[in-house]
Every structure is written in structure tokens, then in C-alpha cells.
Design a protein around this motif. Structure first.
Motif, PDB file in Angstrom:
ATOM      1  N   TRP A 244       0.817  -1.218   0.000  1.00 46.32           N
ATOM      2  CA  TRP A 244       0.000   0.000   0.000  1.00 46.32           C
ATOM      3  C   TRP A 244       0.848   1.265   0.000  1.00 46.32           C
ATOM      4  N   ALA A 245       2.146   1.136  -0.214  1.00 48.63           N
ATOM      5  CA  ALA A 245       3.060   2.287  -0.170  1.00 48.63           C
ATOM      6  C   ALA A 245       2.596   3.383  -1.124  1.00 48.63           C
ATOM      7  N   GLY A 246       2.526   4.598  -0.615  1.00 49.99           N
ATOM      8  CA  GLY A 246       2.154   5.743  -1.431  1.00 49.99           C
ATOM      9  C   GLY A 246       0.671   5.913  -1.664  1.00 49.99           C
ATOM     10  N   ASN A 247      -0.148   5.065  -1.057  1.00 54.05           N
ATOM     11  CA  ASN A 247      -1.597   5.197  -1.198  1.00 54.05           C
ATOM     12  C   ASN A 247      -2.131   6.117  -0.107  1.00 54.05           C
ATOM     13  N   CYS A 248      -3.086   6.961  -0.483  1.00 56.17           N
ATOM     14  CA  CYS A 248      -3.694   7.912   0.442  1.00 56.17           C
ATOM     15  C   CYS A 248      -5.203   7.771   0.363  1.00 56.17           C
ATOM     16  N   TRP A 249      -5.821   7.506   1.513  1.00 57.54           N
ATOM     17  CA  TRP A 249      -7.276   7.406   1.587  1.00 57.54           C
ATOM     18  C   TRP A 249      -7.785   8.598   2.393  1.00 57.54           C
ATOM     19  N   LEU A 250      -8.782   9.289   1.886  1.00 58.58           N
ATOM     20  CA  LEU A 250      -9.382  10.435   2.566  1.00 58.58           C
ATOM     21  C   LEU A 250     -10.640   9.962   3.279  1.00 58.58           C
ATOM     22  N   LYS A 251     -10.813  10.407   4.535  1.00 55.85           N
ATOM     23  CA  LYS A 251     -11.867   9.877   5.394  1.00 55.85           C
ATOM     24  C   LYS A 251     -12.710  11.002   6.006  1.00 55.85           C
ATOM     25  N   PRO A 252     -14.025  10.792   6.129  1.00 59.71           N
ATOM     26  CA  PRO A 252     -14.867  11.781   6.789  1.00 59.71           C
ATOM     27  C   PRO A 252     -14.920  11.606   8.308  1.00 59.71           C
ATOM     28  N   THR A 253     -14.354  10.521   8.817  1.00 62.85           N
ATOM     29  CA  THR A 253     -14.422  10.201  10.238  1.00 62.85           C
ATOM     30  C   THR A 253     -13.197   9.387  10.640  1.00 62.85           C
ATOM     31  N   SER A 254     -12.938   9.323  11.936  1.00 65.79           N
ATOM     32  CA  SER A 254     -11.866   8.457  12.433  1.00 65.79           C
ATOM     33  C   SER A 254     -12.436   7.216  13.109  1.00 65.79           C
ATOM     34  N   GLU A 255     -13.743   7.005  12.976  1.00 66.04           N
ATOM     35  CA  GLU A 255     -14.373   5.818  13.562  1.00 66.04           C
ATOM     36  C   GLU A 255     -13.789   4.557  12.941  1.00 66.04           C
ATOM     37  N   ASP A 256     -13.843   3.485  13.680  1.00 58.95           N
ATOM     38  CA  ASP A 256     -13.396   2.174  13.214  1.00 58.95           C
ATOM     39  C   ASP A 256     -11.892   2.122  12.974  1.00 58.95           C
ATOM     40  N   GLY A 257     -11.138   2.892  13.737  1.00 63.58           N
ATOM     41  CA  GLY A 257      -9.683   2.823  13.642  1.00 63.58           C
ATOM     42  C   GLY A 257      -9.172   1.580  14.352  1.00 63.58           C
ATOM     43  N   TYR A 258      -8.060   1.058  13.859  1.00 64.54           N
ATOM     44  CA  TYR A 258      -7.449  -0.105  14.487  1.00 64.54           C
ATOM     45  C   TYR A 258      -5.946  -0.092  14.218  1.00 64.54           C
ATOM     46  N   ASP A 259      -5.210  -0.770  15.070  1.00 67.84           N
ATOM     47  CA  ASP A 259      -3.755  -0.809  14.943  1.00 67.84           C
ATOM     48  C   ASP A 259      -3.350  -1.667  13.759  1.00 67.84           C
ATOM     49  N   TRP A 260      -2.442  -1.121  12.938  1.00 66.62           N
ATOM     50  CA  TRP A 260      -1.903  -1.853  11.793  1.00 66.62           C
ATOM     51  C   TRP A 260      -0.595  -1.189  11.407  1.00 66.62           C
ATOM     52  N   ASN A 261       0.491  -1.963  11.397  1.00 63.94           N
ATOM     53  CA  ASN A 261       1.806  -1.364  11.174  1.00 63.94           C
ATOM     54  C   ASN A 261       2.085  -1.020   9.715  1.00 63.94           C
ATOM     55  N   ALA A 262       1.142  -1.204   8.801  1.00 66.37           N
ATOM     56  CA  ALA A 262       1.336  -0.877   7.393  1.00 66.37           C
ATOM     57  C   ALA A 262       0.852   0.525   7.030  1.00 66.37           C
ATOM     58  N   ARG A 263       0.198   1.203   7.969  1.00 64.25           N
ATOM     59  CA  ARG A 263      -0.392   2.512   7.655  1.00 64.25           C
ATOM     60  C   ARG A 263      -0.317   3.462   8.843  1.00 64.25           C
ATOM     61  N   SER A 264      -0.429   4.749   8.526  1.00 64.44           N
ATOM     62  CA  SER A 264      -0.581   5.786   9.527  1.00 64.44           C
ATOM     63  C   SER A 264      -1.808   6.599   9.184  1.00 64.44           C
ATOM     64  N   SER A 265      -2.414   7.198  10.167  1.00 59.80           N
ATOM     65  CA  SER A 265      -3.601   8.022   9.975  1.00 59.80           C
ATOM     66  C   SER A 265      -3.458   9.321  10.758  1.00 59.80           C
ATOM     67  N   GLY A 266      -4.193  10.336  10.318  1.00 59.88           N
ATOM     68  CA  GLY A 266      -4.117  11.594  11.032  1.00 59.88           C
ATOM     69  C   GLY A 266      -5.270  12.509  10.678  1.00 59.88           C
ATOM     70  N   PRO A 267      -5.319  13.662  11.323  1.00 64.67           N
ATOM     71  CA  PRO A 267      -6.408  14.624  11.134  1.00 64.67           C
ATOM     72  C   PRO A 267      -6.157  15.541   9.935  1.00 64.67           C
ATOM     73  N   LYS A 268      -7.205  16.215   9.537  1.00 66.07           N
ATOM     74  CA  LYS A 268      -7.110  17.190   8.451  1.00 66.07           C
ATOM     75  C   LYS A 268      -6.104  18.294   8.791  1.00 66.07           C
ATOM     76  N   GLN A 269      -6.115  18.737  10.018  1.00 68.28           N
ATOM     77  CA  GLN A 269      -5.215  19.801  10.489  1.00 68.28           C
ATOM     78  C   GLN A 269      -4.476  19.314  11.720  1.00 68.28           C
ATOM     79  N   CYS A 270      -3.223  19.698  11.861  1.00 71.73           N
ATOM     80  CA  CYS A 270      -2.473  19.411  13.078  1.00 71.73           C
ATOM     81  C   CYS A 270      -2.837  20.448  14.138  1.00 71.73           C
ATOM     82  N   SER A 271      -2.787  20.025  15.376  1.00 71.20           N
ATOM     83  CA  SER A 271      -3.113  20.980  16.450  1.00 71.20           C
ATOM     84  C   SER A 271      -1.887  21.767  16.844  1.00 71.20           C
TER      85      SER A 271
END
Length: 114
Positions: A87-114
Motif C-alpha cells: 500500500w506504499a504511497g496510497n492515500c485514503w481520505l476519510k470523513p471520520t476516524s471511527e473504526d480505527g485499528y492498529d496496523w503497522n502498514a499505515r498511519s492516519s491523522g487529522p485534516k489539520q495538526c493541532s
């Protein structure tokens, strides 16, 4: 370009304390229009879709994935595929952070950093 590899760039350049390393957000993928300005690269070319226009391919890093999310009103979170995985270089855009789970193949984050 400083000559750093993608893995180095993820650890050094991307300074967003709200990013979840090794975490994915299951489903909830935004479907983008192929003519969306979100897909426009700086050089005038466009990003390519996969998976029924839910996944933007060949995104160079987490920062760019976050910037793509910022261009979409409906996007609130993003998930990025780590280098060295299928999945290297793939970007998925999400409307929610629901249903998150640990997986060492990906990282996730918010639209804006705090």
C-alpha cells in the motif's frame, strides 16, 4: 529534495503530533470525482485513482496526503500506506476516524495538526 528516503521523511519531516503511527481507519473512504482539484499535482499532472476512486495512488508522503485531505471539505482524516508495503504511497481520505485499528502498514491523522 534532501535525498532522504520516504521512511526518513516520514519520521523527520512530518511533525504532526496528532498522527497515529501504525493505525488505519477502516472503510469510510471518500469517493472523489476524477476531475476534482484535489487530484491536481503542482506540476499540472493528476494523481491516479484505484479501488473505485477511493484511493489516491503515488502520493509521496504523509504531509502530501494530509494536504490532499485539506482540499476536500468532506475529508476530516486521512490514512497513508507505509513504504515497503503493498500500500506504499496510497492515500485514503476519510470523513471520520471511527473504526480505527492498529496496523503497522499505515498511519492516519487529522485534516489539520493541532
Amino acid at each position: 529534495n534532501t535525498g532522504m528516503g520516504l521512511t526518513d521523511a516520514l519520521e523527520v519531516d512530518f511533525q504532526c503530533p496528532d498522527t497515529w503511527k501504525n493505525r488505519d481507519i477502516w472503510q469510510h473512504d471518500l469517493v472523489l470525482d476524477e476531475n476534482s482539484a484535489t487530484l491536481q499535482k503542482e506540476d499540472g499532472s493528476k494523481y491516479v485513482f484505484d479501488n473505485g476512486q477511493k484511493c489516491i495512488k503515488d502520493v509521496p508522503d504523509e504531509t502530501t496526503c494530509q494536504q490532499l485531505c485539506q482540499k476536500e471539505d468532506a475529508c476530516k482524516f486521512w490514512t497513508y500506506g507505509h513504504q515497503g508495503t503493498q500500500w506504499a504511497g496510497n492515500c485514503w481520505l476519510k470523513p471520520t476516524s471511527e473504526d480505527g485499528y492498529d496496523w503497522n502498514a499505515r498511519s492516519s491523522g487529522p485534516k489539520q495538526c493541532s
